[in-house]
Design a protein around this motif. Structure first.
Motif, PDB file in Angstrom:
ATOM      1  N   SER A 259       0.824  -1.205   0.000  1.00 55.00           N
ATOM      2  CA  SER A 259       0.000   0.000   0.000  1.00 55.00           C
ATOM      3  C   SER A 259       0.859   1.256   0.000  1.00 55.00           C
ATOM      4  O   SER A 259       1.957   1.287   0.570  1.00 55.00           O
ATOM      5  N   VAL A 260       0.350   2.276  -0.644  1.00 52.53           N
ATOM      6  CA  VAL A 260       0.987   3.584  -0.604  1.00 52.53           C
ATOM      7  C   VAL A 260      -0.067   4.597  -0.177  1.00 52.53           C
ATOM      8  O   VAL A 260      -1.245   4.431  -0.453  1.00 52.53           O
ATOM      9  N   GLY A 261       0.352   5.623   0.516  1.00 53.50           N
ATOM     10  CA  GLY A 261      -0.594   6.605   1.027  1.00 53.50           C
ATOM     11  C   GLY A 261      -0.332   7.988   0.473  1.00 53.50           C
ATOM     12  O   GLY A 261       0.774   8.297   0.019  1.00 53.50           O
ATOM     13  N   MET A 262      -1.355   8.802   0.518  1.00 44.79           N
ATOM     14  CA  MET A 262      -1.241  10.164   0.020  1.00 44.79           C
ATOM     15  C   MET A 262      -2.201  11.075   0.783  1.00 44.79           C
ATOM     16  O   MET A 262      -3.357  10.708   1.014  1.00 44.79           O
ATOM     17  N   VAL A 263      -1.700  12.227   1.184  1.00 42.27           N
ATOM     18  CA  VAL A 263      -2.544  13.272   1.773  1.00 42.27           C
ATOM     19  C   VAL A 263      -2.577  14.446   0.802  1.00 42.27           C
ATOM     20  O   VAL A 263      -1.525  14.953   0.401  1.00 42.27           O
ATOM     21  N   ARG A 264      -3.770  14.816   0.382  1.00 38.91           N
ATOM     22  CA  ARG A 264      -3.944  16.002  -0.447  1.00 38.91           C
ATOM     23  C   ARG A 264      -5.221  16.716   0.008  1.00 38.91           C
ATOM     24  O   ARG A 264      -6.226  16.079   0.293  1.00 38.91           O
ATOM     25  N   CYS A 265      -5.151  18.025   0.051  1.00 38.43           N
ATOM     26  CA  CYS A 265      -6.279  18.811   0.535  1.00 38.43           C
ATOM     27  C   CYS A 265      -6.683  19.865  -0.483  1.00 38.43           C
ATOM     28  O   CYS A 265      -5.934  20.178  -1.417  1.00 38.43           O
ATOM     29  N   ALA A 266      -7.865  20.408  -0.280  1.00 39.38           N
ATOM     30  CA  ALA A 266      -8.415  21.390  -1.215  1.00 39.38           C
ATOM     31  C   ALA A 266      -9.353  22.330  -0.474  1.00 39.38           C
ATOM     32  O   ALA A 266      -9.743  22.067   0.673  1.00 39.38           O
ATOM     33  N   VAL A 267      -9.702  23.418  -1.136  1.00 40.43           N
ATOM     34  CA  VAL A 267     -10.754  24.298  -0.626  1.00 40.43           C
ATOM     35  C   VAL A 267     -11.697  24.634  -1.779  1.00 40.43           C
ATOM     36  O   VAL A 267     -11.278  24.743  -2.943  1.00 40.43           O
ATOM     37  N   VAL A 268     -12.983  24.728  -1.461  1.00 45.94           N
ATOM     38  CA  VAL A 268     -13.970  25.209  -2.418  1.00 45.94           C
ATOM     39  C   VAL A 268     -14.134  26.701  -2.137  1.00 45.94           C
ATOM     40  O   VAL A 268     -14.693  27.077  -1.104  1.00 45.94           O
ATOM     41  N   GLY A 269     -13.593  27.522  -2.995  1.00 48.39           N
ATOM     42  CA  GLY A 269     -13.591  28.962  -2.744  1.00 48.39           C
ATOM     43  C   GLY A 269     -12.361  29.355  -1.949  1.00 48.39           C
ATOM     44  O   GLY A 269     -11.235  29.060  -2.345  1.00 48.39           O
ATOM     45  N   ARG A 270     -12.563  29.965  -0.797  1.00 53.17           N
ATOM     46  CA  ARG A 270     -11.454  30.408   0.056  1.00 53.17           C
ATOM     47  C   ARG A 270     -11.719  29.996   1.498  1.00 53.17           C
ATOM     48  O   ARG A 270     -12.858  29.961   1.951  1.00 53.17           O
ATOM     49  N   HIS A 271     -10.632  29.685   2.201  1.00 59.64           N
ATOM     50  CA  HIS A 271     -10.711  29.368   3.625  1.00 59.64           C
ATOM     51  C   HIS A 271      -9.343  29.723   4.223  1.00 59.64           C
ATOM     52  O   HIS A 271      -8.438  28.893   4.274  1.00 59.64           O
ATOM     53  N   PRO A 272      -9.162  30.987   4.650  1.00 61.61           N
ATOM     54  CA  PRO A 272      -7.850  31.476   5.073  1.00 61.61           C
ATOM     55  C   PRO A 272      -7.175  30.613   6.137  1.00 61.61           C
ATOM     56  O   PRO A 272      -5.943  30.408   6.097  1.00 61.61           O
TER      57      PRO A 272
END
Length: 392
Positions: A259-272
């Motif tokens: 297994s390999v893992g990955m963390v990726r994040c996002a925002v819809v619009g803006r979130h300071p």
């Protein structure tokens, strides 16, 4: 007692027998260095690493793989699961017991037959799938047995990957990248965590089907939107994402158990608040990737990331270890861990997941990560997805 097996369709081991023999030889060498007369392997990931069988029947009671210098390994398993063990492993010597209370006696009989009743035997005391009651049952049968904690022995060998293992991990990472790209392209206001999970699963499933079905997602992953990003390891729900909210993803694909893992994040619009965390996490990951190389200690890698956090004046946002060894069953206890005071030394062929997940004052969990191979010249990043913040 041992019996012969018959050929059953769609069974077997994923690697050539020579690959398992290579792994077994390396474990035997480690046993010699630890002055062990035998090793009793019970952790499911370690069973799979050494034999091909995933240990799934071992919820009933331990399925010990007994390794003795100069002998072929012996599997002690429940009779009900014997055919599965024979069909999915490369082990020829299989001994069966019937009831849970038979485990101690049968295992003791094998050790006694090999003249090990008063020798130094390694047990994986700190791993899953071995209980105190199991050890006590065996000790009652063999009072002279010298029990030695060998929790980290197999994991230290398995930490260094061979070429066939690395091929699996690269294939799994390609599928993980596909999952992340699907996440990013499908993220929009109103989509729920559960819908996102289904969309990603379908994308992986279609590709896996075209590739022969060897690769799939490892567990359900963590997909969280909005206020639910405050929940570590929570399962996907019916909760939708709204405008100006964060989205958190930690996911990994698996091939033949690698297994390999990955963390990726996002925002819809803006979130300071989340965006500020992500910027810091990117700086930490860049520092970690820069410092990873053969010969450096796990503690030194951990310290490099914490130094970035210290300089930022926000070191309190990081509340976990820096990373950990990956491969078969990456959740096994006793694996190499990147944390303070860890004296493990990185070697060429090791693979590491470094998820830099930070916690804001308001409890949002957000960040990024890297999955790397320790190569001769430093860290080779396995993913093609940038560790930058995705904006939908």
């Amino acid at each position: 007692m041992a019996t012969t097996s018959s050929a059953i369709p769609l069974t077997g081991v994923p690697f050539p027998r020579s690959e398992y023999e290579r792994r077994q030889r390396n474990v035997l060498a480690a046993m010699a260095s630890a002055a062990l007369d035998a090793l009793v392997v019970t952790a499911h990931g370690h069973l799979r690493y050494l034999s091909g069988y995933d240990g799934s029947g071992g919820y009933f009671a331990p399925f010990p793989l007994i390794m003795v210098p100069g002998r072929s390994p012996t599997f002690v398993v429940r009779q009900y699961d014997e055919q599965a063990v024979r069909s999915y492993s490369c082990i020829e010597e299989v001994v069966a017991y019937t009831h849970q209370q038979d485990f101690g006696k049968m295992c003791a009989d094998v050790l006694r037959r090999y003249g090990l009743q008063s020798k130094r035997i390694g047990f994986e005391l700190g791993c899953w799938n071995l209980a105190v009651a199991d050890v006590n049952a065996l000790q009652a049968q063999l009072p002279g047995l010298k029990i030695v904690d060998a929790t980290r022995l197999v994991s230290s060998v398995a930490a260094v990957k061979g070429e066939l293992e690395l091929e699996c991990m690269r294939d799994a990472m390609r599928m993980t990248d596909l999952a992340v790209r699907t996440f990013q392209s499908s993220l929009r206001e109103g989509v729920t965590e559960g819908e996102m999970a289904a969309t990603m699963g379908a994308a992986i499933g279609e590709h896996a089907s075209n590739a022969g079905g060897e690769v799939g997602l490892s567990g359900g992953g963590t997909i969280l939107f909005g206020e639910r990003t405050k929940l570590p390891h929570a399962p996907p729900s019916r909760h939708p994402i709204s405008a100006n909210e964060p989205a958190f993803l930690e996911i990994g694909a698996s091939k033949h158990g690698y297994s390999v893992g990955m963390v990726r994040c996002a925002v819809v619009g803006r979130h300071p608040e989340a965006e500020s965390l992500h910027t810091l996490a990117e700086e930490v990951i860049e520092a970690l990737v820069d410092v990873v190389k053969p010969g450096i200690s796990a503690a030194a890698v951990d310290a490099a990331g914490r130094e970035v956090l210290k300089r930022s004046g926000r070191k309190g946002v990081f509340r976990q270890r820096t990373g950990y060894q990956t491969g078969i069953n990456w959740t096994e206890r006793g694996d190499l861990s990147l944390e303070p005071e860890s004296n493990d030394i990185l070697q060429v062929g090791m693979t590491l997941h470094m998820p830099n997940i930070l916690c804001s004052e308001n409890g949002y969990l957000f960040g990024t990560g890297a999955h790397v191979l320790v190569a001769e010249r430093g860290a080779e990043v396995l993913s093609e997805i940038p560790n930058t913040l995705f904006r939908a």
